[in-house]
Motif scaffolding. Structure first.
Motif, PDB file in Angstrom:
ATOM      1  N   HIS A 748       0.838  -1.212   0.000  1.00  0.00           N
ATOM      2  CA  HIS A 748       0.000   0.000   0.000  1.00  0.00           C
ATOM      3  C   HIS A 748       0.866   1.253   0.000  1.00  0.00           C
ATOM      4  CE1 HIS A 748      -3.354   2.613   0.822  1.00  0.00           C
ATOM      5  NE2 HIS A 748      -2.793   3.019   1.959  1.00  0.00           N
ATOM      6  N   GLU A 749       1.916   1.274   0.820  1.00  0.00           N
ATOM      7  CA  GLU A 749       2.807   2.438   0.843  1.00  0.00           C
ATOM      8  C   GLU A 749       3.540   2.601  -0.475  1.00  0.00           C
ATOM      9  OE1 GLU A 749       5.332   1.726   4.098  1.00  0.00           O
ATOM     10  OE2 GLU A 749       3.793   2.115   5.648  1.00  0.00           O
ATOM     11  N   LEU A 750       3.936   1.473  -1.090  1.00  0.00           N
ATOM     12  CA  LEU A 750       4.612   1.546  -2.382  1.00  0.00           C
ATOM     13  C   LEU A 750       3.713   2.164  -3.439  1.00  0.00           C
ATOM     14  CD1 LEU A 750       7.118   0.841  -4.080  1.00  0.00           C
ATOM     15  CD2 LEU A 750       6.123  -1.427  -4.438  1.00  0.00           C
ATOM     16  N   LEU A 751       2.441   1.716  -3.418  1.00  0.00           N
ATOM     17  CA  LEU A 751       1.485   2.288  -4.379  1.00  0.00           C
ATOM     18  C   LEU A 751       1.298   3.789  -4.143  1.00  0.00           C
ATOM     19  CD1 LEU A 751      -1.201  -0.539  -4.477  1.00  0.00           C
ATOM     20  CD2 LEU A 751       0.370   0.093  -6.298  1.00  0.00           C
ATOM     21  N   GLN A 752       1.251   4.154  -2.869  1.00  0.00           N
ATOM     22  CA  GLN A 752       1.135   5.584  -2.592  1.00  0.00           C
ATOM     23  C   GLN A 752       2.358   6.348  -3.125  1.00  0.00           C
ATOM     24  OE1 GLN A 752       0.532   5.850   1.597  1.00  0.00           O
ATOM     25  NE2 GLN A 752      -1.735   5.629   1.418  1.00  0.00           N
ATOM     26  N   GLY A 753       3.561   5.760  -2.978  1.00  0.00           N
ATOM     27  CA  GLY A 753       4.765   6.411  -3.512  1.00  0.00           C
ATOM     28  C   GLY A 753       4.717   6.526  -5.030  1.00  0.00           C
ATOM     29  N   GLN A 754       4.216   5.435  -5.656  1.00  0.00           N
ATOM     30  CA  GLN A 754       4.094   5.482  -7.119  1.00  0.00           C
ATOM     31  C   GLN A 754       3.126   6.578  -7.541  1.00  0.00           C
ATOM     32  OE1 GLN A 754       3.054   1.592  -8.385  1.00  0.00           O
ATOM     33  NE2 GLN A 754       5.121   0.711  -8.025  1.00  0.00           N
ATOM     34  N   LEU A 755       2.019   6.690  -6.770  1.00  0.00           N
ATOM     35  CA  LEU A 755       1.077   7.769  -7.097  1.00  0.00           C
ATOM     36  C   LEU A 755       1.735   9.147  -6.963  1.00  0.00           C
ATOM     37  CD1 LEU A 755      -2.208   6.467  -5.424  1.00  0.00           C
ATOM     38  CD2 LEU A 755      -1.779   6.724  -7.854  1.00  0.00           C
ATOM     39  N   ARG A 756       2.535   9.293  -5.916  1.00  0.00           N
ATOM     40  CA  ARG A 756       3.217  10.593  -5.759  1.00  0.00           C
ATOM     41  C   ARG A 756       4.186  10.846  -6.916  1.00  0.00           C
ATOM     42  NH1 ARG A 756       3.056   9.082  -0.213  1.00  0.00           N
ATOM     43  NH2 ARG A 756       5.105   8.090  -0.398  1.00  0.00           N
ATOM     44  N   GLU A 757       4.882   9.779  -7.369  1.00  0.00           N
ATOM     45  CA  GLU A 757       5.786   9.939  -8.517  1.00  0.00           C
ATOM     46  C   GLU A 757       5.014  10.335  -9.762  1.00  0.00           C
ATOM     47  OE1 GLU A 757       7.906   6.323  -8.909  1.00  0.00           O
ATOM     48  OE2 GLU A 757       9.137   6.605  -7.093  1.00  0.00           O
ATOM     49  N   LYS A 758       3.845   9.696  -9.931  1.00  0.00           N
ATOM     50  CA  LYS A 758       3.034  10.049 -11.104  1.00  0.00           C
ATOM     51  C   LYS A 758       2.547  11.487 -11.021  1.00  0.00           C
ATOM     52  CE  LYS A 758       3.611   6.002 -12.791  1.00  0.00           C
ATOM     53  NZ  LYS A 758       4.550   5.853 -13.924  1.00  0.00           N
ATOM     54  N   ASP A 759       2.225  11.904  -9.803  1.00  0.00           N
ATOM     55  CA  ASP A 759       1.797  13.298  -9.641  1.00  0.00           C
ATOM     56  C   ASP A 759       2.942  14.254 -10.023  1.00  0.00           C
ATOM     57  OD1 ASP A 759      -0.681  12.486  -8.771  1.00  0.00           O
ATOM     58  OD2 ASP A 759      -0.176  12.577  -6.627  1.00  0.00           O
ATOM     59  N   SER A 760       4.139  13.914  -9.591  1.00  0.00           N
ATOM     60  CA  SER A 760       5.290  14.764  -9.947  1.00  0.00           C
ATOM     61  C   SER A 760       5.542  14.740 -11.447  1.00  0.00           C
ATOM     62  CB  SER A 760       6.535  14.299  -9.186  1.00  0.00           C
ATOM     63  OG  SER A 760       6.854  12.968  -9.561  1.00  0.00           O
ATOM     64  N   ALA A 761       5.325  13.541 -12.066  1.00  0.00           N
ATOM     65  CA  ALA A 761       5.508  13.459 -13.521  1.00  0.00           C
ATOM     66  C   ALA A 761       4.492  14.316 -14.238  1.00  0.00           C
ATOM     67  CB  ALA A 761       5.390  12.007 -13.962  1.00  0.00           C
ATOM     68  N   ILE A 762       3.259  14.334 -13.688  1.00  0.00           N
ATOM     69  CA  ILE A 762       2.218  15.181 -14.316  1.00  0.00           C
ATOM     70  C   ILE A 762       2.616  16.646 -14.205  1.00  0.00           C
ATOM     71  CG2 ILE A 762      -0.191  15.903 -14.083  1.00  0.00           C
ATOM     72  CD1 ILE A 762      -0.809  13.004 -13.244  1.00  0.00           C
ATOM     73  N   GLU A 763       3.145  17.003 -13.023  1.00  0.00           N
ATOM     74  CA  GLU A 763       3.569  18.400 -12.857  1.00  0.00           C
ATOM     75  C   GLU A 763       4.688  18.725 -13.833  1.00  0.00           C
ATOM     76  OE1 GLU A 763       2.273  20.715 -11.064  1.00  0.00           O
ATOM     77  OE2 GLU A 763       0.719  19.376 -10.242  1.00  0.00           O
ATOM     78  N   LYS A 764       5.614  17.819 -13.995  1.00  0.00           N
ATOM     79  CA  LYS A 764       6.694  18.042 -14.956  1.00  0.00           C
ATOM     80  C   LYS A 764       6.140  18.186 -16.358  1.00  0.00           C
ATOM     81  CE  LYS A 764      10.345  15.660 -12.384  1.00  0.00           C
ATOM     82  NZ  LYS A 764      11.294  14.529 -12.380  1.00  0.00           N
ATOM     83  N   LEU A 765       5.111  17.343 -16.675  1.00  0.00           N
ATOM     84  CA  LEU A 765       4.493  17.422 -17.996  1.00  0.00           C
ATOM     85  C   LEU A 765       3.870  18.788 -18.222  1.00  0.00           C
ATOM     86  CD1 LEU A 765       3.707  15.958 -20.631  1.00  0.00           C
ATOM     87  CD2 LEU A 765       1.652  15.133 -19.446  1.00  0.00           C
TER      88      LEU A 765
END
Length: 954
Positions: A748-765
């Motif tokens: 569950h924590e790993l998935l949350q980290g992945q979601l945060r990474e995706k959020d950062s990727a969206i911001e970068k996009l």
């Protein structure tokens, strides 16, 4: 032959010479004629003459010729039949009535025996006859059977011996019972009757040739007791086979043939109008039952037959006839005798008979009804004798029955209301009635109630009788001596004396009561001392026996009637020799010898009814010891007293040990009952435990099935399921479950980290998109790289979407697993309760198990809370995805706007490509290394593909 000619005598006037000549001519034709027809006619003529007055002549002259015909002309059944008929007429003494009225010589009665002797002198003749009996032809077999039967009637033992030594002789005759022709079968039964008479060896052979089965089948086919004379013949044959033959009786019982006798005695409600044949058949059937349970049989064989008759219901059927109405008197009498011997000495049958009630209102015991008939002087004499025999058999070796009869006389058990008549009241009434036969029967019956039972002899002393109104009651013993001294009939006095002798024998207390009456001893000595007639001699002998019993069983408790004084009294008033002589009158009497032969009282007339069979045994036992006691001196008496005391002490010790053994037996029985009870309870508990174990096993199987299903589901997601057991959860499995919960938390924590990474990727996009629109030059120079980056963002967005979907699916599966775990947790409580009932010793481990289950529930609850938070986070991720979708749509619009610009750039790029290609050619010519054109084309092609993908997305 010469002797028979002498018997025939000289020729007399009349037709006899011509007859003799005719017989001679016929014999010559039989002997010399060559034509079979001539010989046949001659034999037929001899047959006709043998029936009339020429039996003697035919027998003398033709017997040898007829035997020769049987030997030589066996191919012609007709001449053989004529020859056999002729021999039968000659040998048989069954003459017709008109012939019996003739003035025939006396020797005619003995002709059959003499001709039989001649015929069997050559044993081959009997063997030849046995061979002919085997022929199936009716004209040969039937005459052969009749001839052989006649031979057995005339010379039974000799013919039996010849048949016995003949090979398969008896077996050949047994085939007659299976003949389908009733005439031959019925005559075969008559033949076997004669064959089995008084020959145990032949009886055994016939029995083991399945005779019982065949005869019982014939009786059943003919209608049992309703059948004709054939049933009577079969019953007579069965009696021959069973009477006095212990081997056949045992074979009959072991073959379960007693059970097949029960239907014989089924009678209806209406028993009027029985035919004479039915009465005869039923009489023989009852006699056959008595043969099996006769007192003369070995005790073991009789007892086994008695038990078999009870278990198959035969005794119950006989008691039904006993209590039925309308049964003929002779059948009723024989039924009583039969029931008597079926119950004699068999406690089980005696107990059943005591429970039988007569169909009256109110119901009365069968014993009471029978005793009413016994003391009723209007009943037939044979019936009264049968009832007495039945009562004797009921009490034979039956202390329980004896006690019940005596108890009806005791004051505590007498019915004060007088509504019902008891057996004791009937016996007392018969004992003091005016009918001497009733007196005798009642006295003998009461004596049998006391037979070999000292306790009851003492209890009977308590019986008090009311003689008349106003007078005090007297004891039964006193009343008997009073009637005895009144000078009643001989039969009455004999009965009372037998009762008193039985009562006083082997009972010192009863002797003391008897001597306590001062009139008894003078009466006895007076009776013995008198010189009376022959009729009174029997009474004198019984008085001497009673006085001797009073001496022999005297305990010297009364000073005036001590043994020595009584002996002196005999010496003075009677004389020892005279006393012994009078005592010997009993055993020398003819009626005494008859009574000693068999237990059943059978007398030709009431006047001969004097002695009882059991009493004769008592006389044999006491006559010698009393004679010795009379001649003993006082010193010998003292020694005997000492010996008696020693024996009494020994008997007391034995009695004490018997009592102890009896008590121990009772305790042992109680313990056995307790053991049986505990065993049954143990079996029940074991059954309960087994049932609970099976239920637990079922729960285990259900759990294992659920575990396998959960394992399959978790294996699909490369995870491990819980391994929770219903009975005895392992500590390792609980730790595994905790580890899996931690693993899920980590995921569950790993998935949350992945979601945060995706959020950062969206911001970068987003930031990259803003940078993309800043300047045209930068966009022109970085256009291919921007397109690639845009495609990568699209792919990452799709991957994120799929991961979010997979995550939602995993979360839903986690929810299902959580529900299943909760269900199993709730079901673990009752199972653990059951297991606690069956395994009380593991209570401590179960407590730990409960604690682990509680911890597991808390962990599951925490997991469910984590799932809820994960679900909320998933919802926020979904909203983020929606925002990304909006951003994507905006980006797609921007891409569409920039596409036009890209087209223009493509034109410029084409010009630049031409220039570049020209420059590359020049550089090649100059020897400068440049990139291949294919690489450039492939790069261009990749750019075109990306442009095409972007167009498709638009």
């Amino acid at each position: 032959m010469n002797f028979l000619r002498g018997v025939m005598g000289g020729p007399s006037a009349g037709p006899q010479p011509s007859g003799a000549e005719t017989i001679q001519k016929l014999c010559d034709r039989v002997a010399s004629s060559t034509l079979l027809d001539d010989r046949r006619d001659a034999v037929r003529a001899l047959k006709s003459l043998s029936k009339a007055s020429y039996r003697l002549e035919v027998g003398i002259q033709a017997m040898e010729h007829l035997i020769h015909v049987l030997q030589t002309d066996r191919s012609d059944s007709e001449i053989i039949g004529y020859a056999l008929d002729t021999l039968y007429n000659v040998i048989s003494n069954d003459l017709e009535e008109e012939e019996q009225e003739e003035n025939l010589p006396k020797q005619v009665d003995d002709l059959g025996s003499q001709f039989t002797e001649i015929f069997i002198k050559q044993q081959e003749n009997v063997t030849l006859l046995l061979t002919l009996v085997e022929e199936f032809d009716f004209h040969v077999r039937w005459p052969g059977v009749k001839l052989l039967t006649s031979l057995l009637k005339q010379q039974g033992p000799q013919v039996q011996q010849i048949i016995l030594v003949s090979p398969m002789g008896v077996s050949r005759l047994m085939d007659l019972l299976a003949d389908s022709r009733e005439v031959i079968r019925n005559d075969g039964v008559l033949l076997l009757q004669q064959l089995t008479r008084s020959n145990a060896a032949i009886q055994k052979i016939v029995a083991f040739e399945n005779a019982f089965e065949r005869l019982l089948d014939i009786i059943t086919e003919e209608g049992n007791s309703d059948g004709g004379i054939v049933v009577e013949d079969c019953l007579l044959l069965l009696q021959n086979l069973l009477k006095n033959n212990n081997s056949n009786q045992n074979f009959f019982k072991e073959g379960s043939y007693i059970q097949r006798m029960k239907p014989w005695f089924e009678v209806g409600d209406d028993n009027c109008g029985w035919s004479a044949q039915k009465v005869t058949n039923l009489h023989l059937m009852l006699q056959l039952v008595r043969v099996l349970v006769s007192p003369t049989n070995p005790p073991g064989a009789t007892s086994s037959c008695q038990k078999a008759m009870f278990h198959c219901g035969l005794l119950q059927q006989l008691c039904t006839i006993l209590m039925a109405t309308g049964v003929p008197a002779d059948i009723l009498t024989e039924t009583i005798n039969t029931v008597s011997e079926v119950i004699r000495g068999c406690q089980m049958n005696q107990d059943y008979f005591a429970s039988v009630n007569a169909p009256s209102n109110p119901p009365r015991p069968a014993i009471v009804v029978l005793l009413m008939s016994m003391v009723n002087e209007r009943q037939p004499f044979v019936l009264r004798c049968a009832v007495l025999y039945c009562f004797q058999c009921f009490l034979y070796k039956n202390q329980k029955g004896q006690g019940e009869i005596v108890s009806t006389l005791l004051p505590s058990t007498i019915d004060a209301t007088g509504n019902s008549v008891s057996a004791g009241q009937l016996l007392c009434g018969g004992l003091f009635s005016t009918d001497s036969l009733s007196n005798w029967c009642a006295a003998v019956a009461l004596a049998h109630a006391l037979q070999e039972n000292a306790t009851l002899k003492e209890q009977l002393l308590r019986v008090q009788l009311a003689t008349s109104i106003g007078n005090p009651p007297v004891s039964l013993l006193q009343q008997c001596t009073n009637i005895l001294s009144q000078g009643s009939k001989v039969q009455t006095r004999v009965g009372l004396l037998m009762l008193l002798c039985t009562w006083l024998s082997n009972c010192s207390i009863a002797v003391t009561h008897f001597l306590h009456n001062p009139a008894n001893i003078p009466f006895l000595t007076g009776q013995i001392a008198e010189n009376l007639g022959e009729e009174e001699q029997l009474v004198q002998g019984l008085c001497a026996l009673l006085l001797g019993i009073s001496i022999y069983y005297n305990d010297n408790s009364l000073e005036n009637y001590r043994k020595e004084k009584l002996k002196q009294l005999i010496e003075k008033r009677i004389g020892r020799e005279n006393f012994i002589e009078k005592l010997g009158f009993i055993s020398k009497h003819e009626l005494y010898s008859r009574a000693a032969q068999k237990p059943q009282p059978s007398f030709s007339s009431p006047d001969h009814m004097m002695f009882d069979h059991e009493f004769t045994k008592l006389v044999k036992e006491l006559e010698g010891v009393i004679s010795k006691a009379i001649y003993k001196s006082s010193e010998e008496d003292k020694k005997e007293e000492e010996v008696k005391k020693t024996l009494e002490q020994h008997d007391n010790i034995v009695t004490h040990y018997k009592k102890v053994i009896r008590e121990q037996d009772q305790e042992l029985e109680e313990l056995k009952q307790r053991v049986n009870t505990l065993t049954s309870q143990n079996e029940q508990l074991q059954a309960t435990v087994t049932q609970q174990v099976s239920q637990i096993q079922q729960h285990k199987d259900q759990y294992n099935l659920l575990k396998v299903q959960l394992g399959k589901d978790t294996q699909h997601h490369n995870s491990h399921s819980d391994t929770f057991q219903m009975n005895g959860i392992q500590v390792e499995e609980v730790s595994k479950l905790k580890e899996e919960l931690e693993e899920w938390k980590n995921k569950h924590e790993l998935l949350q980290g992945q979601l945060r990474e995706k959020d950062s990727a969206i911001e970068k996009l987003k930031s990259s998109q803003l940078e993309l629109g800043m300047t045209e030059q930068s966009s022109q120079t970085s256009k291919p790289g921007g397109l690639e980056h845009n495609n990568e963002l699209q792919k990452e967005l799709e991957m994120l979407r799929t991961q979010v979907q997979l995550q939602s699916a995993e979360i839903s599966k986690l929810q299902l697993e959580n529900q299943k775990l909760q269900v199993m947790n709730t079901s673990a409580d009752p199972v653990s309760g059951d297991s606690g009932a069956t395994a009380a010793n593991s209570s401590e481990s179960e407590g730990r198990l409960q604690q682990e289950i509680k911890d597991l529930k808390s962990e599951v609850k925490a997991l469910s809370e984590e799932k809820e938070s994960l679900k909320q986070h998933l919802d926020s991720s979904s909203s983020t995805v929606a925002i990304l979708q909006d951003e994507k749509s905006k980006l797609q619009q921007e891409v569409a706007e920039s596409k036009k610009e890209q087209d223009d750039l493509l034109v410029l790029l084409a010009d630049q490509d031409q220039k570049l290609s020209a420059l590359k050619i020049k550089l090649k010519d100059l020897g400068v290394p440049v990139e291949d054109e294919d690489d450039i084309e492939s790069g261009d092609q990749g750019d075109e593909d990306e442009d095409g993908d972007e167009e498709e997305q638009d």
